[in-house]
Scaffold this motif. Structure first.
Motif, PDB file in Angstrom:
ATOM      1  N   GLY A   1      39.796  37.039  42.366  1.00  0.00           N
ATOM      2  CA  GLY A   1      40.512  37.013  43.636  1.00  0.00           C
ATOM      3  C   GLY A   1      42.011  36.952  43.434  1.00  0.00           C
ATOM      4  O   GLY A   1      42.512  37.014  42.312  1.00  0.00           O
ATOM      5  N   LEU A   2      42.726  36.821  44.540  1.00  0.00           N
ATOM      6  CA  LEU A   2      44.182  36.705  44.516  1.00  0.00           C
ATOM      7  C   LEU A   2      44.536  35.283  44.927  1.00  0.00           C
ATOM      8  O   LEU A   2      44.241  34.873  46.060  1.00  0.00           O
ATOM      9  N   ARG A   3      45.109  34.503  44.017  1.00  0.00           N
ATOM     10  CA  ARG A   3      45.342  33.079  44.279  1.00  0.00           C
ATOM     11  C   ARG A   3      46.776  32.851  44.732  1.00  0.00           C
ATOM     12  O   ARG A   3      47.727  33.155  44.016  1.00  0.00           O
ATOM     13  N   VAL A   4      46.922  32.295  45.932  1.00  0.00           N
ATOM     14  CA  VAL A   4      48.233  31.984  46.522  1.00  0.00           C
ATOM     15  C   VAL A   4      48.344  30.473  46.565  1.00  0.00           C
ATOM     16  O   VAL A   4      47.645  29.813  47.341  1.00  0.00           O
ATOM     17  N   GLY A   5      49.177  29.903  45.706  1.00  0.00           N
ATOM     18  CA  GLY A   5      49.172  28.440  45.667  1.00  0.00           C
ATOM     19  C   GLY A   5      50.382  27.817  45.017  1.00  0.00           C
ATOM     20  O   GLY A   5      51.238  28.479  44.457  1.00  0.00           O
ATOM     21  N   GLY A   6      50.408  26.498  45.124  1.00  0.00           N
ATOM     22  CA  GLY A   6      51.513  25.717  44.582  1.00  0.00           C
ATOM     23  C   GLY A   6      51.817  24.593  45.548  1.00  0.00           C
ATOM     24  O   GLY A   6      50.910  23.976  46.095  1.00  0.00           O
ATOM     25  N   ALA A   7      53.090  24.375  45.783  1.00  0.00           N
ATOM     26  CA  ALA A   7      53.551  23.316  46.682  1.00  0.00           C
ATOM     27  C   ALA A   7      53.054  21.957  46.218  1.00  0.00           C
ATOM     28  O   ALA A   7      51.954  21.835  45.700  1.00  0.00           O
ATOM     29  N   THR A  15      45.057  29.111  48.337  1.00  0.00           N
ATOM     30  CA  THR A  15      44.026  29.921  48.979  1.00  0.00           C
ATOM     31  C   THR A  15      43.727  31.077  48.036  1.00  0.00           C
ATOM     32  O   THR A  15      44.655  31.730  47.560  1.00  0.00           O
ATOM     33  N   THR A  16      42.457  31.299  47.744  1.00  0.00           N
ATOM     34  CA  THR A  16      42.079  32.445  46.917  1.00  0.00           C
ATOM     35  C   THR A  16      41.516  33.523  47.837  1.00  0.00           C
ATOM     36  O   THR A  16      40.493  33.320  48.495  1.00  0.00           O
ATOM     37  N   LEU A  17      42.224  34.643  47.899  1.00  0.00           N
ATOM     38  CA  LEU A  17      41.851  35.771  48.751  1.00  0.00           C
ATOM     39  C   LEU A  17      40.977  36.744  47.957  1.00  0.00           C
ATOM     40  O   LEU A  17      40.971  36.711  46.724  1.00  0.00           O
ATOM     41  N   PRO A  18      40.268  37.644  48.636  1.00  0.00           N
ATOM     42  CA  PRO A  18      39.547  38.690  47.902  1.00  0.00           C
ATOM     43  C   PRO A  18      40.523  39.531  47.071  1.00  0.00           C
ATOM     44  O   PRO A  18      41.701  39.644  47.421  1.00  0.00           O
ATOM     45  N   THR A  19      40.038  40.119  45.980  1.00  0.00           N
ATOM     46  CA  THR A  19      40.916  40.909  45.101  1.00  0.00           C
ATOM     47  C   THR A  19      41.557  42.087  45.839  1.00  0.00           C
ATOM     48  O   THR A  19      42.608  42.569  45.450  1.00  0.00           O
ATOM     49  N   SER A  20      40.929  42.523  46.925  1.00  0.00           N
ATOM     50  CA  SER A  20      41.441  43.675  47.690  1.00  0.00           C
ATOM     51  C   SER A  20      42.610  43.314  48.613  1.00  0.00           C
ATOM     52  O   SER A  20      43.175  44.197  49.267  1.00  0.00           O
ATOM     53  N   ALA A  21      43.008  42.039  48.668  1.00  0.00           N
ATOM     54  CA  ALA A  21      44.034  41.606  49.630  1.00  0.00           C
ATOM     55  C   ALA A  21      45.380  42.297  49.413  1.00  0.00           C
ATOM     56  O   ALA A  21      46.096  42.604  50.374  1.00  0.00           O
ATOM     57  N   PHE A  22      45.738  42.536  48.134  1.00  0.00           N
ATOM     58  CA  PHE A  22      47.014  43.203  47.804  1.00  0.00           C
ATOM     59  C   PHE A  22      46.986  43.513  46.317  1.00  0.00           C
ATOM     60  O   PHE A  22      46.419  42.751  45.538  1.00  0.00           O
TER      61      PHE A  22
END
Length: 416
Positions: free
Chosen positions: A308-314, A280-287
């Motif tokens: 953005g902020l990319r949260v991924g893997g698995a 999931t790629t969140l807006p850059t302001s997420a953290f």
């Protein structure tokens, strides 16, 4: 394009490997045409974790993955899942993967990956310079995080192996950890900082920029799905989805997770499987994430991108036919919220991509069987972006008949 006119070099696949192969051959003055069904850097290469993982020299089978397998498989949304209906088809690959983890194969696999990574770093730095994309490089290092002393200790042998190949790192805790990444959950007791780890501003933007450079050197693109390939001593014939054909003097197959289907038409049976990765790629302001964070015990990473902020893997070993299971990306996001209290999970964009993986974690880079003018470059698993420029250099050498800078025997398509 006149279907009767022979193309000099056809490349099937416009992902990051195909782009770098095209750039390398175009620099050498060859006439290159890339075929892809969706565009340049539009599929798996567009949504990866954006890492130049040059220090990631441990083959997947040796990363404690076998040990973790039962625990991970018990959790349908954990770091690794296999849809039960897909297991019978996957079993031969899993057996090969298990064998690849044998201790006697460890040193050879490690040396192969370390040599490839050294070449990859040199080739990427050169290509970034020549293509004017150096500004897209980020050199903030990475931080791998551990939730217990036992988890930290279990990883030490891997760090010792990296140290032998000159990879720098330092273990941190307490204040050192908080300085490298403010706002972390107190559940993390230790970390390992790798200062030489690099990321890119956005992998899709980088791929398109390198392609623009390849185009400036004369490379061309044709949007088309290639359904069939055939080859003889004089060249290759590509049959497009619309039934038309193209003739090429030489052919390079860089079609990622679909490559083995084309290779099979040429008589090469290559045990490629598909690791479906989610993010999931969140807006850059997420953290405010300072550098790539690696949660190896959970099989995912968080990368701060320009976009953005990319949260991924698995990893989901489920082939190329099944629809995406976005419950997996949602599970990763929930974990990220626990690990970074204060993370805003809203406004994200979910994605799934196909990583083409071979059981020994070493890509196929070499000639098709027989003396036909076809070469393969696929199966890079998690390391496609990292190893793309090196692969471009190696394929150029194969096509031009030059001596390779590394021994290509471990990459042989016929090794299986």
């Amino acid at each position: 394009m006149n279907s009767d006119a022979a193309i000099d070099i056809a490349i099937i696949g416009g992902g990051i490997i195909g782009i770098c192969v095209a750039a390398s051959l175009a620099e050498a003055g060859r006439d290159v045409t890339v075929f892809d069904r969706t565009g340049i850097c539009e599929e798996t290469s567009s949504g990866n974790a954006a890492a130049f993982a040059f220090s990631d020299v441990l083959p997947l089978a040796h990363k404690g993955m076998i040990r973790q397998l039962p625990k991970w498989l018990a959790d349908p949304l954990g770091p690794l899942s296999i849809p039960p209906a897909y297991l019978p088809k996957l079993l031969p690959w899993l057996i090969r993967f298990w064998r690849a983890g044998a201790p006697e194969k460890y040193e050879a696999s490690l040396a192969t990956q370390a040599g490839m990574m050294k070449l990859a770093e040199a080739e990427w730095m050169g290509l970034l310079g020549r293509s004017g994309t150096r500004s897209m490089l980020r050199e903030d290092g990475s931080l791998e995080l551990y939730e217990s002393e036992a988890e930290f200790q279990a990883g030490l042998s891997g760090w010792a192996a990296r140290e032998r190949f000159g990879i720098g790192f330092r273990h941190v805790e307490g204040e050192g950890l908080a300085t490298l990444q403010p706002g972390l959950s107190p559940r993390f007791v230790k970390g390992t900082f790798v200062p030489g780890w690099k990321t890119v501003a956005d992998p899709k933007l980088l791929g398109k920029a390198v392609w623009a450079y390849a185009q400036s050197k004369g490379a061309r693109f044709q949007m088309a799905r290639i359904d069939r390939v055939a080859a003889d001593q004089d060249g290759a014939t590509l049959t497009l989805a619309d039934g038309s054909t193209r003739r090429a003097r030489q052919l390079v197959i860089t079609a990622g997770a679909w490559s083995h289907l084309l290779a099979r038409q040429l008589g090469d049976r290559i045990p490629l499987e598909t690791e479906r990765g989610y993010n999931t790629t969140l807006p850059t302001s997420a953290f405010d994430v300072k550098r790539m964070l690696i949660f190896s015990g959970h099989g995912f990473v968080i990368t701060p991108l320009e976009t953005g902020l990319r949260v991924g893997g698995a990893v989901e070993l489920g082939g190329i036919e099944r629809p995406p299971n976005y419950a997996r990306s949602k599970a990763l996001l929930r974990k990220a919220q626990k690990f970074l209290p204060g993370l805003d999970p809203s406004g994200g964009r979910e994605w799934m991509g196909f990583r083409p993986s071979l059981p020994d974690s070493v890509p196929v880079i070499g000639k098709a069987q027989g003396s036909r003018p076809v070469v393969y470059a696929f199966g890079h698993g998690h390391l496609g972006l990292t190893q793309a420029a090196a692969t471009g250099r190696l394929i150029r050498g194969l096509v031009l008949g030059q001596t390779p800078p590394v021994d290509l025997a471990p990459f042989s398509p016929q090794r299986f």
